[in-house]
Motif scaffolding. Structure first.
Motif, PDB file in Angstrom:
ATOM      1  N   LEU A   1     -19.950 -26.757  25.447  1.00 49.08           N
ATOM      2  CA  LEU A   1     -19.236 -26.534  24.233  1.00 49.08           C
ATOM      3  C   LEU A   1     -20.240 -25.641  23.185  1.00 49.08           C
ATOM      4  O   LEU A   1     -19.801 -25.705  22.051  1.00 49.08           O
ATOM      5  N   THR A   2     -21.387 -25.256  23.712  1.00 50.27           N
ATOM      6  CA  THR A   2     -22.213 -24.612  22.748  1.00 50.27           C
ATOM      7  C   THR A   2     -21.558 -23.477  21.827  1.00 50.27           C
ATOM      8  O   THR A   2     -21.715 -23.392  20.607  1.00 50.27           O
TER       9      THR A   2
ATOM     10  N   GLU B   1     -22.993 -36.291  29.562  1.00 55.70           N
ATOM     11  CA  GLU B   1     -23.076 -36.101  28.261  1.00 55.70           C
ATOM     12  C   GLU B   1     -23.654 -34.736  28.004  1.00 55.70           C
ATOM     13  O   GLU B   1     -23.235 -33.859  27.079  1.00 55.70           O
ATOM     14  N   ASN B   2     -24.921 -34.471  28.485  1.00 56.26           N
ATOM     15  CA  ASN B   2     -25.558 -33.116  27.996  1.00 56.26           C
ATOM     16  C   ASN B   2     -24.980 -31.940  28.706  1.00 56.26           C
ATOM     17  O   ASN B   2     -24.885 -31.007  27.926  1.00 56.26           O
TER      18      ASN B   2
ATOM     19  N   ILE C   1     -21.456 -31.580  28.996  1.00 52.61           N
ATOM     20  CA  ILE C   1     -20.549 -31.536  27.863  1.00 52.61           C
ATOM     21  C   ILE C   1     -21.053 -30.585  26.850  1.00 52.61           C
ATOM     22  O   ILE C   1     -20.352 -29.767  26.229  1.00 52.61           O
ATOM     23  N   GLU C   2     -22.007 -31.234  26.171  1.00 56.08           N
ATOM     24  CA  GLU C   2     -22.769 -30.555  24.989  1.00 56.08           C
ATOM     25  C   GLU C   2     -23.052 -29.184  25.269  1.00 56.08           C
ATOM     26  O   GLU C   2     -22.743 -28.273  24.453  1.00 56.08           O
ATOM     27  N   GLN C   3     -23.737 -28.995  26.458  1.00 60.59           N
ATOM     28  CA  GLN C   3     -24.010 -27.511  26.718  1.00 60.59           C
ATOM     29  C   GLN C   3     -22.719 -26.592  26.678  1.00 60.59           C
ATOM     30  O   GLN C   3     -22.766 -25.481  26.379  1.00 60.59           O
TER      31      GLN C   3
ATOM     32  N   ASN D   1     -18.302 -23.166  21.377  1.00 61.26           N
ATOM     33  CA  ASN D   1     -17.027 -23.657  20.639  1.00 61.26           C
ATOM     34  C   ASN D   1     -15.736 -23.188  21.496  1.00 61.26           C
ATOM     35  O   ASN D   1     -14.820 -22.517  20.877  1.00 61.26           O
TER      36      ASN D   1
ATOM     37  N   ARG E   1     -30.633 -20.845  16.674  1.00 63.52           N
ATOM     38  CA  ARG E   1     -30.722 -22.050  17.424  1.00 63.52           C
ATOM     39  C   ARG E   1     -32.249 -22.339  17.803  1.00 63.52           C
ATOM     40  O   ARG E   1     -32.904 -23.343  17.454  1.00 63.52           O
TER      41      ARG E   1
END
Length: 345
Positions: A74-75, A67-68, A70-72, A77, A333
């Motif tokens: 997609l930072t 999960e982490n 994937i989040e990273q 976009n 950020r």
């Protein structure tokens, strides 16, 4: 209208996701094409497996790590295309044309192959009628350890995956029995020793020959195994099969574009470059002197591939990206993170 990307990454596992992150860091328009319906790659196969060997992280469950990751990834976009198996890569002048199985065409200035060993699926148990139990108690991976609490579990396999699951399950299941067709287990000695010290029943020179249903149910009640030519029946609740994976390469190339290979691996430099100009690679699909086939190795491969792709697209570009602590793209950020921390004090 053709939408053109700077970098198209084939594969949405750890190498592909970190390539997307770093590509965005370097200001490039990025696309990820993933054959599965979700990002994360092989890490998703073992959601409750503990990952110990990523620098700076204490042991973390694979699901949380995924999960982490994937989040990273997609930072910045990137465009993400799921359920698209890449069939072929062609080139028209300086433009790469990537064709998916559904006929969709993608256009890119550079390509990064981050598809690991290709599309993987578990090798099924080759026993008559085995498929009938796949929805009940015949398993090819472990989604939740709790599912096996207090149950008698038989694991078939002798490699690292089978042994790792046996170690995890021996603290949860009522009993664990391991069956392997060869004379010796092929997993890491330390894990095998744990099984032996904790009394896990290990049966060698044996294989499953039939599954026998539990009376009045659709579940397996017993397993017939052949041990050195003699049949033995085991009463069990669940069977976990770890016989390896079938791998299907997801990419073919136009004539004269196929990158050079060493067996199943692309011949690569430490900078992520292949024999085909404009195509780069990262992760478990490449071989070079000093290559590390661990998650941390995939991250370094991704950085090198992106940096090489950046210079391929723009020869005047700096050989590497600016470190994150000084990079302007993170200014807003970082300010937001600081405000949140101060606000919670």
């Amino acid at each position: 209208m053709k939408e053109l990307f700077d970098i198209t990454i084939i594969g949405g596992g750890p190498a592909g996701l970190y390539s997307a992150f770093y590509s965005g860091l370097r200001g490039m328009k990025t696309k990820i094409i993933e054959s599965q319906g979700m990002l994360g790659g092989k890490v998703r196969i073992y959601p409750e497996k503990r990952i110990w060997d990523v620098g700076g992280l204490q042991p973390v469950l694979a699901q949380e790590f995924c999960e982490n990751l994937i989040e990273q990834g997609l930072t910045f976009n990137p465009t993400v295309c799921l359920n698209q198996k890449v069939e072929r890569i062609d080139k028209d002048g300086d433009l790469f044309i990537i064709t998916a199985g559904d006929g969709t065409h993608h256009y890119s200035k550079a390509v990064i192959l981050a598809n690991g060993s290709g599309i993987i699926s578990p090798q099924k148990l080759e026993v008559e009628g085995a498929h009938k139990y796949e929805l009940s108690n015949l398993h090819y991976t472990v989604g939740r350890l709790e599912r096996f609490r207090g149950r008698h579990v038989l694991i078939s396999g002798g490699g690292n995956t089978a042994i790792d699951w046996a170690v995890e399950l021996m603290y949860v299941a009522k009993s664990v029995t391991l069956v392997y067709r060869k004379e010796e287990l092929s997993a890491h000695e330390a894990q095998v020793e744990k099984l032996q010290q904790n009394g896990v029943n290990i049966i060698l020179n044996a294989k499953i020959t039939s599954l026998q249903p539990k009376e009045g149910t659709d579940c397996i009640g017993a397993v017939l195994i052949n041990v050195n030519g003699k049949n033995q029946i085991l009463e069990i609740d669940d069977v976990l099969i770890n016989h390896g994976y079938n791998r299907e390469s997801s990419v073919s190339f136009a004539p004269d574009m196929e990158p050079t290979k060493q067996g199943d691996y692309y011949e690569c430099t430490g900078r992520g470059t292949l024999s085909t100009e404009g195509i780069f690679a990262a992760g478990d699909n490449i071989a070079y002197d000093g290559k590390v086939y661990l998650l941390l190795g995939a991250f370094q491969d991704a950085v090198n591939a992106v940096n090489s792709a950046k210079q391929y697209i723009d020869p005047s570009a700096h050989p590497s990206g600016m470190v994150s602590s000084h990079n302007e793209v993170f200014k807003t950020r970082n300010e937001q993170i600081l405000k949140e921390r101060l606000g919670s004090c």
